[in-house]
Design an enzyme around this catalytic site. Sequence first.
Site, short mmCIF file in Angstrom:
data_model
loop_
_atom_site.label_atom_id
_atom_site.label_comp_id
_atom_site.label_asym_id
_atom_site.label_seq_id
_atom_site.Cartn_x
_atom_site.Cartn_y
_atom_site.Cartn_z
N ASP A 140 15.89 3.74 -4.97
CA ASP A 140 15.53 4.03 -3.48
C ASP A 140 15.05 5.58 -3.34
OD1 ASP A 140 15.97 1.32 -2.91
OD2 ASP A 140 17.74 1.65 -2.08
N LYS A 141 14.43 5.76 -2.19
CA LYS A 141 13.90 7.41 -2.17
C LYS A 141 15.23 8.32 -1.88
CE LYS A 141 11.81 10.24 1.48
NZ LYS A 141 11.00 10.28 2.50
#
Length: 321
Positions: A140-141
């Site tokens: 995930d970012k």
Amino acid sequence: MPNEIKQIVEVMASERLDVVLKNTFAQFSRERLKALIKQGALRVNNEIIVDPSKKIFGQIHLDLTIPDPILSKPKAEEINLNVVYEDEHLLVINKPAGLVVHPGSGNHNGTLVNALLNYCHDSLSGIGGVLRPGIVHRLDKETSGLMLVAKGDAAHISLTEQFKNKSIYRIYHALVWGIPKQETGTINLPIARDTQNRKKMAVKARMGKPSVTHYTLLEAFGRNASLLECKLETGRTHQIRVHLSNIGHGLIADPVYKSSGNVKSKDLLNAFEALGPFPQRQALHAKKIRFIHPISEQEMIFESDYPEDFKDYLQVLFKHI
């Protein structure tokens, strides 16, 4: 900005959703519409439906979101990379929080792929397509930590197969609210896209994909928080965040999957807020990875230190035990 198309249709007899959409939105191919449905881009009567074969009838309110067009080929950008290991076949990257892995809607540049194109030039595997050269898995970012990148096609095929066979060993460290009742446990709950918010995932008994997370309690901070070691058996989008939130122990500073209602200490919350605008990013770090080198067949093990913001979280927690 994504384009939103709304339409009200009357379906006189039960029909497949993708067929109704093809008749309604003739400007798109049926395959394109099926792909959009599976991505969670369609609301039917204000509910996200991800099954193109679902039968519908009656008066139907359709709300279709068309994502921004993406450049056919990402550009190389000079973005600093923390390379933990490199040979002619693969890279191990320590990804910082805040870095998106590959271009997508709203993120056409400034991604890990843009950085890799600058760093590796033409030596990345093309199996993942022009938008994901060398990418064999994602974080995930706002999740930090270790990632594998394939340079050649042989490495890409081997690493992808290892992920598919669940033979790659991945360990994450997570700071969560509350203390699990058991020091070790397994969360075996199917995950699918949330029907109310297509940007979220959720536990779904009927339509979810099998998802398994094993956890071990490493440290308890009073009664308010704990440090968990999580081992992934599967790799669904947001899996650790969804699973831990579902059992009442959401990640600290996770703005999407919240479960901090069991925190009794206002001083602790104030201390986190003092670190900056709260929340900042979920306290999740890809700590360790073990895999078989695709060419030499040697076992490779890598471990990364906590980033500074994760250390800040720990410092606050140790002060409030």
